[in-house]
Design a protein around this motif. Structure first.
Motif, PDB file in Angstrom:
ATOM      1  N   THR A  75      -0.165  76.222  73.122  1.00 30.29           N
ATOM      2  CA  THR A  75       1.226  76.293  73.631  1.00 30.29           C
ATOM      3  C   THR A  75       1.476  77.965  74.404  1.00 30.29           C
ATOM      4  O   THR A  75       2.221  78.144  75.300  1.00 30.29           O
TER       5      THR A  75
ATOM      6  N   ARG B  36      -6.557  79.519  63.109  1.00 32.23           N
ATOM      7  CA  ARG B  36      -5.438  79.907  62.175  1.00 32.23           C
ATOM      8  C   ARG B  36      -6.060  80.417  60.856  1.00 32.23           C
ATOM      9  O   ARG B  36      -7.295  79.784  60.460  1.00 32.23           O
TER      10      ARG B  36
ATOM     11  N   GLU C 280      -3.080  69.316  74.397  1.00 26.13           N
ATOM     12  CA  GLU C 280      -1.627  69.747  74.672  1.00 26.13           C
ATOM     13  C   GLU C 280      -1.265  68.908  76.061  1.00 26.13           C
ATOM     14  O   GLU C 280      -1.967  69.152  77.170  1.00 26.13           O
TER      15      GLU C 280
ATOM     16  N   ASN D 194      10.158  72.840  65.513  1.00 28.64           N
ATOM     17  CA  ASN D 194       9.472  73.724  66.045  1.00 28.64           C
ATOM     18  C   ASN D 194      10.423  74.908  66.474  1.00 28.64           C
ATOM     19  O   ASN D 194      11.415  74.474  66.979  1.00 28.64           O
TER      20      ASN D 194
ATOM     21  N   TYR E 232      10.434  76.362  69.321  1.00 25.53           N
ATOM     22  CA  TYR E 232      10.176  76.401  70.663  1.00 25.53           C
ATOM     23  C   TYR E 232      10.698  74.942  71.310  1.00 25.53           C
ATOM     24  O   TYR E 232      11.022  74.957  72.597  1.00 25.53           O
ATOM     25  N   THR E 233      10.821  74.134  70.273  1.00 21.70           N
ATOM     26  CA  THR E 233      11.443  72.888  70.848  1.00 21.70           C
ATOM     27  C   THR E 233      12.602  72.367  70.182  1.00 21.70           C
ATOM     28  O   THR E 233      13.064  72.664  68.896  1.00 21.70           O
TER      29      THR E 233
ATOM     30  N   ASN F  31       2.530  66.141  67.298  1.00 21.16           N
ATOM     31  CA  ASN F  31       3.828  67.055  67.097  1.00 21.16           C
ATOM     32  C   ASN F  31       4.297  66.918  68.768  1.00 21.16           C
ATOM     33  O   ASN F  31       3.633  67.138  69.822  1.00 21.16           O
ATOM     34  N   SER F  32       5.580  67.290  68.912  1.00 20.58           N
ATOM     35  CA  SER F  32       6.164  67.087  70.404  1.00 20.58           C
ATOM     36  C   SER F  32       7.638  67.578  70.421  1.00 20.58           C
ATOM     37  O   SER F  32       8.085  67.920  69.364  1.00 20.58           O
TER      38      SER F  32
ATOM     39  N   PHE G 262      11.285  71.688  75.418  1.00 30.51           N
ATOM     40  CA  PHE G 262      11.288  73.092  75.019  1.00 30.51           C
ATOM     41  C   PHE G 262      12.838  73.740  75.133  1.00 30.51           C
ATOM     42  O   PHE G 262      13.469  73.052  76.024  1.00 30.51           O
TER      43      PHE G 262
ATOM     44  N   ALA H  22       6.868  68.411  75.896  1.00 33.13           N
ATOM     45  CA  ALA H  22       5.361  68.716  75.656  1.00 33.13           C
ATOM     46  C   ALA H  22       4.938  68.158  74.295  1.00 33.13           C
ATOM     47  O   ALA H  22       5.990  67.512  73.433  1.00 33.13           O
ATOM     48  N   TRP H  23       3.751  67.975  74.291  1.00 31.72           N
ATOM     49  CA  TRP H  23       3.352  67.539  72.946  1.00 31.72           C
ATOM     50  C   TRP H  23       2.040  67.793  72.777  1.00 31.72           C
ATOM     51  O   TRP H  23       1.232  68.463  73.524  1.00 31.72           O
ATOM     52  N   GLY H  24       1.441  67.879  71.497  1.00 31.74           N
ATOM     53  CA  GLY H  24       0.248  68.555  71.055  1.00 31.74           C
ATOM     54  C   GLY H  24      -0.410  67.775  69.863  1.00 31.74           C
ATOM     55  O   GLY H  24       0.380  66.912  69.188  1.00 31.74           O
TER      56      GLY H  24
HETATM   57  N1  PHE Z   1       2.202  74.161  69.438  1.00 31.36           N
HETATM   58  C1  PHE Z   1       2.361  72.934  68.420  1.00 31.36           C
HETATM   59  C2  PHE Z   1       1.267  72.935  67.229  1.00 31.36           C
HETATM   60  O1  PHE Z   1       0.912  74.083  67.041  1.00 31.36           O
HETATM   61  C3  PHE Z   1       2.041  71.463  69.177  1.00 31.36           C
HETATM   62  C4  PHE Z   1       3.408  71.116  70.021  1.00 31.36           C
HETATM   63  C5  PHE Z   1       3.089  71.293  71.297  1.00 31.36           C
HETATM   64  C6  PHE Z   1       4.613  70.910  69.748  1.00 31.36           C
HETATM   65  C7  PHE Z   1       4.089  71.279  72.360  1.00 31.36           C
HETATM   66  C8  PHE Z   1       5.608  70.792  70.710  1.00 31.36           C
HETATM   67  C9  PHE Z   1       5.370  70.924  71.851  1.00 31.36           C
HETATM   68  O2  PHE Z   1       1.265  72.184  66.538  1.00 31.36           O
END
Ligand code: PHE
Length: 497
Positions: free
Chosen positions: A329, A358, A374, A410, A412-413, A434-435, A438, A456-458
């Motif tokens: 992201t 991580r 993503e 999250n 950021y979302t 996860n999604s 933003f 967005a989603w990941g």
């Molecule tokens: N960045 C999030 C993660 O690391 C995934 C994600 C991406 C969530 C985009 C929301 C939007 O798990």
């Protein structure tokens, strides 16, 4: 069969031989493949002066497949002649015989047969002579017995032209006794084992010298790791849906782009040493877009754009810290900032598939690095409904149709949703991604127009790969314990079946 089996018999033959031996001769004598004899010669050579061997190359005549057939069953023309009875044979019938077409013209030019075009019931073939001598077969039989010397040059060339005989180059060794010749050789050790050291037996052993010139075995072809096969499929799906790939070629990122730009407060636990790898050299990044940095600082510390912010003392020192990116992201943030700098906003669909890091405790399903997939869509007026719709479309292409969404968090979302799919094999709902949408606190400081939303989603690449290839432990997929055979054997990935 290993060449070791040939070593002793070869030495015994050499013991009795006058002068020397040809390796081809040895292979015929021992009824083994020539390559085995060559292998034995090489391992004997490595022992020093037991034998000496000189490479030779000679030409040899070999029967082609068709040549062998003719040596056995006679030439086509002879077969044609033999199938014509004294009362003759209809030409049409003769042409249907296996050797008919090729044999007919040859038998005609040999004047063995004749054709009566005006015969009753159509053209008919008759014998001209009582008996024939099949010279082609005779010559091929001679060649087969290795007596090509008794054939004339023009015969050999004629047979070669008819593709019945081939001239091949054969490489062999002329083997003679060496100064340290003996019929029994002590095997040289190739490995120094712990047992030899502890028992001291290594004192009396002979060790094979290292061959530093030896090349490794060249693999027939390269093999893609299962993760790369699955990545190809995901990439294909995004491309089919009209997405563009983002440049993800920087594993090192500043905390600014990885966290601050995403409205993730500086005291957030994910920014801790326990979760993130920090770089010591260079420890800090020093180039940021000035104005944007100020706006990010303000939205964190004071708020703005209708938000209260986090109300804390935002520090550039914290934002400047270099880390191994913890999610892709960070790349999406850079791309959205870049998009916001365009004179006029244009809707975009972006995707990325690359590695993130991580500081995890390692276990059967977690490593300190993995791949994220993503997807990001930016346009005016996108809603949570659009996000659900596109997730349905995306996962359907993966062969996953039953989806459920669960509210999540999250930084950021907002809103954020975890994505679950029903796993038929496990008979339960499993998390697949996860999604979210933003936050304005992330998008507006970048300069994106109000009214533009970004969904967005990941998801991880490892999880679907492990499911697809039936791998239960991540260490069997990534790292030094991976069996290369698993990589060779894993089939091409199709996600929709
Ligand atoms: N960045 C999030 C993660 O690391 C995934 C994600 C991406 C969530 C985009 C929301 C939007 O798990």
């Amino acid at each position: 069969m290993a060449d070791g089996v040939v070593v002793e018999p070869l030495l015994q033959l050499l013991e009795k031989a006058d002068g020397g031996l040809d390796s081809l001769q040895v292979a015929t004598g021992l009824r083994v493949d020539h390559q085995l004899v060559v292998g034995a010669v090489k391992s004997l050579q490595s022992l020093g002066e037991v034998i000496s061997a000189e490479q030779r190359s000679s030409k040899r005549w070999e029967l082609s497949c068709e040549g062998k057939e003719i040596a056995e069953q006679g030439s086509h023309e002879a077969r044609v002649f033999n199938s014509v009875p004294p009362e003759g044979l209809a030409q049409s019938q003769l042409m249907n015989l296996p050797s008919g077409k090729v044999g007919f013209s040859k038998a005609m030019s040999n004047k063995w047969i004749r054709l009566d075009k005006n015969a009753e019931g159509g053209p008919r073939v008759y014998r001209v002579v009582e008996s024939i001598e099949d010279l082609v077969q005779k010559k091929l039989l001679l060649a087969q017995q290795g007596q090509t010397d008794s054939l004339e040059e023009k015969d050999k060339n004629e047979l070669k032209k008819r593709k019945l005989l081939n001239e091949v180059n054969v490489k062999s060794y002329w083997i003679t006794k060496g100064s340290a010749f003996s019929t029994s050789v002590t095997k040289q050790e190739t490995d120094l084992t712990p047992e030899m050291i502890s028992s001291g037996s290594w004192h009396d052993k002979k060790f094979k010298p290292y061959n530093f010139e030896a090349l490794g075995i060249i693999p027939d072809c390269g093999h893609l790791h299962p993760l790369m096969k699955v990545r190809t499929q995901f990439r294909q799906i995004f491309l089919e849906m009209g997405f563009t790939e983002m440049p993800t070629n920087n594993f090192i990122e500043s905390s600014f782009w990885n966290f601050d730009a995403l409205f993730q407060p500086q005291q957030h636990p994910a920014r801790d040493q326990h979760d993130t790898f920090f770089l010591s050299d260079p420890a800090c990044a020093n180039h940021f877009p000035e104005d944007y940095l100020e706006r990010v600082k303000r939205v964190h510390s004071e708020g703005g754009y209708g938000s209260q912010g986090y109300k804390y003392d935002w520090k550039i020192e914290e934002a400047a810290k270099n880390i191994l990116r913890t999610h892709t992201t960070a790349v999406s943030a850079r791309m959205l900032y870049r998009l916001a700098q365009q004179e006029e906003f244009t809707p975009v669909k972006y995707f990325s598939i690359d590695r993130v890091f991580r500081n995890e405790t390692l276990d059967a399903t977690h490593l300190a690095e993995f791949h994220q997939i993503e997807g990001v869509v930016a346009d005016y007026g996108l809603t949570l409904g659009d996000l659900m719709g596109i997730l349905h479309q995306f996962f359907t292409k993966l062969g996953i149709t039953k989806l459920r969404f669960k509210p999540a968090y999250n930084p950021y979302t907002e809103p954020s949703m975890e994505v679950f799919s029903y796993h038929e094999g496990l008979q339960k709902w499993v998390e697949v991604g996860n999604s979210g949408v933003f936050r304005p606190e992330m998008l507006l400081p970048m300069g994106l127009p109000e009214g533009v939303s970004v969904i967005a989603w990941g998801l991880s690449l490892e999880r679907p790969t492990m499911i697809k290839y039936g791998i239960n432990n991540i260490r069997e997929l990534v790292g030094h314990k991976v069996h290369l055979q698993m990589v060779y054997d894993s089939p091409v990935c199709r996600l929709d079946c």
